[in-house]
Scaffold this motif. Structure first.
Motif, PDB file in Angstrom:
ATOM      1  N   CYS A 165     -17.660   3.320  -7.570  1.00 55.77           N
ATOM      2  CA  CYS A 165     -16.544   2.467  -7.964  1.00 55.77           C
ATOM      3  C   CYS A 165     -16.822   1.956  -9.377  1.00 55.77           C
ATOM      4  O   CYS A 165     -17.762   1.194  -9.588  1.00 55.77           O
ATOM      5  CB  CYS A 165     -16.409   1.298  -6.986  1.00 55.77           C
ATOM      6  SG  CYS A 165     -15.159   0.088  -7.437  1.00 55.77           S
ATOM      7  N   GLY A 190      -3.512   3.165  -3.615  1.00 56.17           N
ATOM      8  CA  GLY A 190      -4.325   2.073  -3.085  1.00 56.17           C
ATOM      9  C   GLY A 190      -3.466   0.870  -2.745  1.00 56.17           C
ATOM     10  O   GLY A 190      -2.288   0.996  -2.421  1.00 56.17           O
ATOM     11  N   PHE A 206     -12.280   1.299   0.401  1.00 53.36           N
ATOM     12  CA  PHE A 206     -11.738   0.784  -0.843  1.00 53.36           C
ATOM     13  C   PHE A 206     -12.738  -0.166  -1.485  1.00 53.36           C
ATOM     14  O   PHE A 206     -13.342  -0.987  -0.799  1.00 53.36           O
ATOM     15  CB  PHE A 206     -10.454  -0.012  -0.607  1.00 53.36           C
ATOM     16  CG  PHE A 206      -9.281   0.793  -0.141  1.00 53.36           C
ATOM     17  CD1 PHE A 206      -8.998   0.927   1.210  1.00 53.36           C
ATOM     18  CD2 PHE A 206      -8.445   1.403  -1.062  1.00 53.36           C
ATOM     19  CE1 PHE A 206      -7.907   1.665   1.641  1.00 53.36           C
ATOM     20  CE2 PHE A 206      -7.343   2.136  -0.647  1.00 53.36           C
ATOM     21  CZ  PHE A 206      -7.077   2.272   0.715  1.00 53.36           C
ATOM     22  N   GLN A 222     -12.234   4.940  -8.225  1.00 55.72           N
ATOM     23  CA  GLN A 222     -13.164   5.357  -7.203  1.00 55.72           C
ATOM     24  C   GLN A 222     -13.299   6.866  -7.234  1.00 55.72           C
ATOM     25  O   GLN A 222     -12.334   7.580  -7.481  1.00 55.72           O
ATOM     26  CB  GLN A 222     -12.645   4.977  -5.808  1.00 55.72           C
ATOM     27  CG  GLN A 222     -12.953   3.578  -5.376  1.00 55.72           C
ATOM     28  CD  GLN A 222     -12.451   3.295  -3.983  1.00 55.72           C
ATOM     29  OE1 GLN A 222     -11.509   2.534  -3.823  1.00 55.72           O
ATOM     30  NE2 GLN A 222     -13.058   3.924  -2.978  1.00 55.72           N
ATOM     31  N   THR A 275      -8.222   3.316  -5.605  1.00 61.74           N
ATOM     32  CA  THR A 275      -7.265   4.111  -4.835  1.00 61.74           C
ATOM     33  C   THR A 275      -7.813   4.539  -3.480  1.00 61.74           C
ATOM     34  O   THR A 275      -7.085   5.072  -2.668  1.00 61.74           O
ATOM     35  CB  THR A 275      -6.823   5.352  -5.615  1.00 61.74           C
ATOM     36  OG1 THR A 275      -7.989   6.039  -6.066  1.00 61.74           O
ATOM     37  CG2 THR A 275      -5.953   4.978  -6.799  1.00 61.74           C
ATOM     38  N   GLY A 276      -9.097   4.287  -3.245  1.00 60.53           N
ATOM     39  CA  GLY A 276      -9.663   4.579  -1.940  1.00 60.53           C
ATOM     40  C   GLY A 276     -10.373   5.925  -1.888  1.00 60.53           C
ATOM     41  O   GLY A 276     -10.046   6.856  -2.633  1.00 60.53           O
ATOM     42  N   THR A 283     -11.083   5.273   5.502  1.00 58.58           N
ATOM     43  CA  THR A 283     -10.882   5.187   4.058  1.00 58.58           C
ATOM     44  C   THR A 283     -11.577   3.929   3.560  1.00 58.58           C
ATOM     45  O   THR A 283     -11.426   2.855   4.152  1.00 58.58           O
ATOM     46  CB  THR A 283      -9.388   5.152   3.703  1.00 58.58           C
ATOM     47  OG1 THR A 283      -8.766   6.357   4.156  1.00 58.58           O
ATOM     48  CG2 THR A 283      -9.183   5.037   2.197  1.00 58.58           C
ATOM     49  N   GLN A 291       0.843  -1.182   0.000  1.00 57.61           N
ATOM     50  CA  GLN A 291       0.000   0.000   0.000  1.00 57.61           C
ATOM     51  C   GLN A 291       0.877   1.229   0.000  1.00 57.61           C
ATOM     52  O   GLN A 291       1.719   1.414   0.892  1.00 57.61           O
ATOM     53  CB  GLN A 291      -0.930   0.023   1.221  1.00 57.61           C
ATOM     54  CG  GLN A 291      -1.888   1.209   1.203  1.00 57.61           C
ATOM     55  CD  GLN A 291      -2.868   1.185   2.347  1.00 57.61           C
ATOM     56  OE1 GLN A 291      -2.642   0.564   3.379  1.00 57.61           O
ATOM     57  NE2 GLN A 291      -3.989   1.855   2.165  1.00 57.61           N
ATOM     58  N   PHE A 313      -7.470  -3.207  -6.584  1.00 59.60           N
ATOM     59  CA  PHE A 313      -8.083  -2.238  -5.693  1.00 59.60           C
ATOM     60  C   PHE A 313      -8.214  -0.877  -6.343  1.00 59.60           C
ATOM     61  O   PHE A 313      -7.376  -0.476  -7.163  1.00 59.60           O
ATOM     62  CB  PHE A 313      -7.240  -2.066  -4.427  1.00 59.60           C
ATOM     63  CG  PHE A 313      -7.452  -3.136  -3.401  1.00 59.60           C
ATOM     64  CD1 PHE A 313      -6.871  -4.388  -3.552  1.00 59.60           C
ATOM     65  CD2 PHE A 313      -8.234  -2.900  -2.284  1.00 59.60           C
ATOM     66  CE1 PHE A 313      -7.072  -5.380  -2.609  1.00 59.60           C
ATOM     67  CE2 PHE A 313      -8.436  -3.884  -1.331  1.00 59.60           C
ATOM     68  CZ  PHE A 313      -7.860  -5.123  -1.493  1.00 59.60           C
TER      69      PHE A 313
END
Lengths: 114, 109
Positions: B23, A42, B88, B6, B101-102, B86, A37, B99
């Motif tokens: 998302c 992310g 995700f 996201q 990026t949050g 955060t 991370q 994933f």
């Protein structure tokens, strides 16, 4: 208690000094995975394993190795760490696809390579 | 190549308000996940969405999946401070997991 454990939790090392981050799970999960991370990026998958002796590359495998000799353990090996591998690393495990598929994450290992 | 986006990346919202995190993903996938991460902590699984039209709810959070639009939403109802974290989303691609990026959510009084 069902859990994924990682060791060490924090590590500061120097460029080129081989290191291993251990990961162990007690849930009899078949699938295990490593992520890194980084801020703004992310989580990115490094390697994953569907079962014992079965491993495959994720999106960012360069500079890393893994092994899966036992179901419960999935160590991450950095043969010659470099500063761009400074990151927060997470190990995760889950049942295979078709099961509940929830991934359980370890507490993380913060690695700094000088 | 599977990409996951996201938005928003950062969300500051007042307690009691509603909002949605989006998302989007670029190729067909069979599973979508939502996770929560508190500062300095690990990730906690919130939802696993397995099929088109799937909707799951837990407390003030509700997640849905539209596989045709390649879109999942995480809806927050009447936000409270404890939801600050955060969030995700992640999408599976065969056996890999990609994933977003949050979205960093801050809920203020």
């Amino acid at each position: 208690e069902a859990q994924v454990t990682q060791n060490p939790r924090y590590l500061i090392t120097v460029t080129g000094k081989k290191l291993t981050v251990t990961c162990s799970q007690n849930m009899n999960h078949e699938y295990m995975s490593w992520y890194r991370q980084d801020p703004g990026l992310g989580l990115r998958q490094i390697y994953y394993s569907m079962n014992v002796e079965v491993t495959d590359k994720g999106d960012v495998p360069e500079g890393y190795k893994v092994s899966r000799k036992e179901k419960r353990n999935f160590p991450l090996i950095l043969e010659s760490p470099s500063p761009n591998q400074t990151s927060l690393y997470f190990c995760a495990s889950s049942l295979p696809a078709g099961g509940s598929d929830t991934q359980y994450f370890g507490p993380g290992t913060r690695l700094t390579v000088l | 190549e599977l990409k996951v986006e996201q938005n928003p990346l950062f969300l500051s919202m007042q307690e009691g308000k509603n909002y949605t995190i989006y998302c989007n993903y670029s190729t067909t996938s069979d599973r979508l996940y939502w996770y929560r991460q508190d500062p300095g902590k690990s990730l906690e699984s919130l939802f696993v969405l397995l099929s088109n039209g799937a909707v799951k709810q837990e407390g003030r959070l509700m997640a849905s999946l539209d596989t045709k639009a390649r879109l999942s939403t995480l809806h927050i109802t009447a936000a409270v401070h404890d939801l600050s974290a955060t969030y995700f989303c992640a999408v599976s691609n065969t056996d890999k997991l990609i994933f977003g990026t949050g979205t960093r959510l801050q809920v203020f009084p």
